[in-house]
Design a protein around this motif. Structure first.
Motif, PDB file in Angstrom:
ATOM      1  N   GLY A 149       0.887  -1.137   0.052  1.00 52.73           N
ATOM      2  CA  GLY A 149      -0.065   0.050  -0.155  1.00 52.73           C
ATOM      3  C   GLY A 149       0.711   1.297   0.051  1.00 52.73           C
ATOM      4  O   GLY A 149       0.358   2.321   0.241  1.00 52.73           O
ATOM      5  N   ASP A 150       2.241   1.101  -0.208  1.00 54.97           N
ATOM      6  CA  ASP A 150       2.951   2.292  -0.003  1.00 54.97           C
ATOM      7  C   ASP A 150       2.996   3.100  -1.519  1.00 54.97           C
ATOM      8  O   ASP A 150       3.074   4.224  -1.449  1.00 54.97           O
ATOM      9  N   VAL A 151       2.726   2.456  -2.504  1.00 58.86           N
ATOM     10  CA  VAL A 151       2.455   3.083  -3.947  1.00 58.86           C
ATOM     11  C   VAL A 151       1.134   2.399  -4.622  1.00 58.86           C
ATOM     12  O   VAL A 151       0.705   1.365  -4.156  1.00 58.86           O
ATOM     13  N   SER A 152       0.510   3.040  -5.220  1.00 63.46           N
ATOM     14  CA  SER A 152      -0.792   2.459  -5.839  1.00 63.46           C
ATOM     15  C   SER A 152      -0.824   2.391  -7.476  1.00 63.46           C
ATOM     16  O   SER A 152      -1.488   1.445  -7.977  1.00 63.46           O
ATOM     17  N   ARG A 153       0.308   2.984  -8.290  1.00 67.89           N
ATOM     18  CA  ARG A 153       0.455   2.460  -9.439  1.00 67.89           C
ATOM     19  C   ARG A 153       1.819   2.780 -10.141  1.00 67.89           C
ATOM     20  O   ARG A 153       2.603   3.625  -9.314  1.00 67.89           O
ATOM     21  N   HIS A 154       2.097   1.858 -10.891  1.00 70.31           N
ATOM     22  CA  HIS A 154       3.697   2.057 -11.491  1.00 70.31           C
ATOM     23  C   HIS A 154       3.467   2.063 -12.981  1.00 70.31           C
ATOM     24  O   HIS A 154       2.724   1.362 -13.839  1.00 70.31           O
ATOM     25  N   LEU A 155       3.895   3.372 -13.511  1.00 68.24           N
ATOM     26  CA  LEU A 155       3.911   3.519 -14.895  1.00 68.24           C
ATOM     27  C   LEU A 155       5.147   3.313 -15.477  1.00 68.24           C
ATOM     28  O   LEU A 155       6.117   4.047 -15.563  1.00 68.24           O
ATOM     29  N   PRO A 156       5.472   2.272 -16.245  1.00 69.88           N
ATOM     30  CA  PRO A 156       6.666   1.712 -16.919  1.00 69.88           C
ATOM     31  C   PRO A 156       7.054   2.549 -17.922  1.00 69.88           C
ATOM     32  O   PRO A 156       6.662   2.906 -18.732  1.00 69.88           O
ATOM     33  N   VAL A 157       8.510   3.228 -17.800  1.00 70.06           N
ATOM     34  CA  VAL A 157       9.120   4.070 -18.562  1.00 70.06           C
ATOM     35  C   VAL A 157      10.463   3.952 -18.677  1.00 70.06           C
ATOM     36  O   VAL A 157      11.122   3.654 -17.764  1.00 70.06           O
ATOM     37  N   GLY A 158      10.761   3.197 -19.772  1.00 67.50           N
ATOM     38  CA  GLY A 158      12.519   2.839 -19.716  1.00 67.50           C
ATOM     39  C   GLY A 158      13.334   3.904 -19.493  1.00 67.50           C
ATOM     40  O   GLY A 158      13.113   4.975 -19.793  1.00 67.50           O
ATOM     41  N   TRP A 159      14.506   3.626 -19.159  1.00 70.80           N
ATOM     42  CA  TRP A 159      15.630   4.512 -18.566  1.00 70.80           C
ATOM     43  C   TRP A 159      15.768   5.375 -19.949  1.00 70.80           C
ATOM     44  O   TRP A 159      16.454   6.371 -19.663  1.00 70.80           O
ATOM     45  N   SER A 160      16.019   4.625 -21.016  1.00 71.91           N
ATOM     46  CA  SER A 160      16.582   5.478 -22.458  1.00 71.91           C
ATOM     47  C   SER A 160      15.635   6.686 -22.724  1.00 71.91           C
ATOM     48  O   SER A 160      16.275   7.643 -23.178  1.00 71.91           O
ATOM     49  N   VAL A 161      14.464   6.766 -22.177  1.00 74.10           N
ATOM     50  CA  VAL A 161      13.431   7.951 -22.101  1.00 74.10           C
ATOM     51  C   VAL A 161      14.248   9.205 -21.592  1.00 74.10           C
ATOM     52  O   VAL A 161      14.560  10.381 -22.316  1.00 74.10           O
ATOM     53  N   PRO A 162      14.223   9.263 -20.264  1.00 74.15           N
ATOM     54  CA  PRO A 162      15.144  10.349 -19.734  1.00 74.15           C
ATOM     55  C   PRO A 162      16.380  10.579 -20.151  1.00 74.15           C
ATOM     56  O   PRO A 162      16.980  11.539 -20.220  1.00 74.15           O
ATOM     57  N   TYR A 163      17.253   9.474 -20.424  1.00 74.26           N
ATOM     58  CA  TYR A 163      18.508   9.581 -21.195  1.00 74.26           C
ATOM     59  C   TYR A 163      18.702  10.323 -22.426  1.00 74.26           C
ATOM     60  O   TYR A 163      19.294  11.179 -22.547  1.00 74.26           O
ATOM     61  N   PHE A 164      17.702  10.135 -23.260  1.00 76.35           N
ATOM     62  CA  PHE A 164      17.570  10.799 -24.613  1.00 76.35           C
ATOM     63  C   PHE A 164      17.053  12.138 -24.373  1.00 76.35           C
ATOM     64  O   PHE A 164      17.703  13.029 -24.796  1.00 76.35           O
ATOM     65  N   LEU A 165      16.200  12.494 -23.384  1.00 76.64           N
ATOM     66  CA  LEU A 165      15.814  13.909 -23.153  1.00 76.64           C
ATOM     67  C   LEU A 165      16.815  14.490 -22.436  1.00 76.64           C
ATOM     68  O   LEU A 165      17.129  15.775 -22.842  1.00 76.64           O
ATOM     69  N   ALA A 166      17.777  13.885 -21.587  1.00 75.86           N
ATOM     70  CA  ALA A 166      18.835  14.633 -21.048  1.00 75.86           C
ATOM     71  C   ALA A 166      19.812  14.980 -22.034  1.00 75.86           C
ATOM     72  O   ALA A 166      20.400  16.237 -22.199  1.00 75.86           O
ATOM     73  N   GLY A 167      19.971  14.222 -23.123  1.00 70.93           N
ATOM     74  CA  GLY A 167      20.727  14.630 -24.226  1.00 70.93           C
ATOM     75  C   GLY A 167      20.393  15.778 -25.012  1.00 70.93           C
ATOM     76  O   GLY A 167      21.165  16.630 -25.524  1.00 70.93           O
ATOM     77  N   LEU A 168      19.089  15.800 -24.978  1.00 70.73           N
ATOM     78  CA  LEU A 168      18.579  16.992 -25.910  1.00 70.73           C
ATOM     79  C   LEU A 168      18.542  18.232 -25.190  1.00 70.73           C
ATOM     80  O   LEU A 168      18.844  19.151 -26.057  1.00 70.73           O
ATOM     81  N   VAL A 169      18.742  18.354 -23.834  1.00 64.60           N
ATOM     82  CA  VAL A 169      19.044  19.572 -23.106  1.00 64.60           C
ATOM     83  C   VAL A 169      20.476  19.738 -22.893  1.00 64.60           C
ATOM     84  O   VAL A 169      20.742  20.572 -22.059  1.00 64.60           O
ATOM     85  N   ARG A 170      21.219  18.822 -23.418  1.00 65.59           N
ATOM     86  CA  ARG A 170      22.710  18.903 -23.094  1.00 65.59           C
ATOM     87  C   ARG A 170      22.913  18.894 -21.793  1.00 65.59           C
ATOM     88  O   ARG A 170      23.843  19.282 -21.199  1.00 65.59           O
TER      89      ARG A 170
END
Length: 310
Positions: free
Chosen positions: A243-264
């Protein structure tokens, strides 16, 4: 093995209290160094083999100097967990420098897996003691930079020392960690795959005390981790069952990694590639060196920690 005199800094903290308990279980006398005497557990007063010293470690007084001189081993756990670089220099680096200057017989440092450069590893590779440390600390947080600098102080000191790089510390009431992803209320957004480099507080305490008991080969670096390491999705499912969390939205690690590259790598936290790699890249975390040099250690079962009350 018993009968050693062990000095433990940061003794009143989460890890420190576990280390004191483990040292006493192993039959050692303890000098517990704390910043504020009010933090000391009441139970220690009933144990004549625990001596408490209140001190500012950045300027060790006579009581700390005497404690280090008398100790067979110094377990240095005291460090800031949060803050900026100036606070880290004052709360982590200054005490380490001062304690090393006292030339302890044996020095055991509680360091962190955060010092590694996970960007250098391909996904699903093993992160072990042969891996390089972070090459772009300016893109990591102040804690990582302080731990890197702290290890450098030990490496340059010539002191016989264990540098124990502890995984994600967890235990009763401390089950959440940043390697799971982004938490928004009771929603978790992050990967489902890849091991979590968990280290139960009792595992860490046992490794630290074993380091106090045996001589390192000069300066030795050992990663400290549990034997059983769950995948992120499995661990999050257990948190949901609690009951500590209610939902998990799976998002692969490569998504934030790609976005970080876009903002350098100019964004906060998970918009910097070294941070994304350190927290979210799917890797494996063997503890073979720990078991070979400090073991055999019976490590905790993370399932059991889930059943403990918050």
């Amino acid at each position: 093995m018993g009968g050693l005199k062990v000095c433990i800094t940061g003794a009143a903290g989460f890890l420190g209290q576990a280390a004191v308990s483990e040292a006493r279980r192993r039959g050692h006398g303890v000098c517990a160094v704390v910043r504020h005497i009010s933090q000391v557990p009441l139970a220690w007063a009933a144990d004549p083999a625990i001596r408490v010293v209140e001190a500012d470690l950045s300027k060790p007084g006579r009581s700390v100097q005497q404690a280090v001189a008398e100790a067979d081993s110094l377990l240095h756990l005291a460090a800031r967990m949060r803050g900026d670089d100036a606070q880290m220099r004052a709360g982590t680096l200054a005490p380490t420098r001062a304690l090393l200057a006292l030339q302890p017989r044996r020095f055991v440092l509680a360091s962190s897996l955060s010092v590694y450069d996970a960007t250098a590893l391909p996904p699903h590779d093993a992160l072990d003691e042969t891996c390089r440390t972070e090459r772009r600390p300016n893109l990591r947080d102040a804690y990582c930079r302080a731990k890197l600098a702290q290890e450098t102080l030990v490496l340059q000191s010539g002191t016989n020392a264990w540098i124990l790089r502890i995984g994600i510390l967890y235990g009763q009431g401390r089950l959440w960690n940043a390697h799971l992803g982004l938490r928004l209320g009771r929603l978790v957004i992050g990967p489902a795959g890849g091991q979590l480099p968990l280290c139960h507080v009792r595992t860490a305490a046992a490794a630290l005390v074993r380091g106090a008991e045996q001589a390192p080969r000069g300066i030795e670096i050992v990663n400290v981790l549990d034997d059983q390491l769950p995948e992120r999705g499995v661990y999050i499912a257990a948190l949901r069952a609690r009951g500590d969390v209610s939902r998990h939205l799976p998002v692969g690690w490569s998504v934030p990694y790609f976005l970080a590259g876009l903002v350098r790598d100019r964004g906060p936290g998970l918009l910097r590639r070294p941070v994304v790699a350190a927290r979210l890249k799917p890797l494996t975390y063997p503890n073979r060196r720990m078991q070979a040099r400090l073991g055999p250690l019976s490590t905790a079962d993370w399932h059991a920690a889930m059943e403990e009350p918050a």
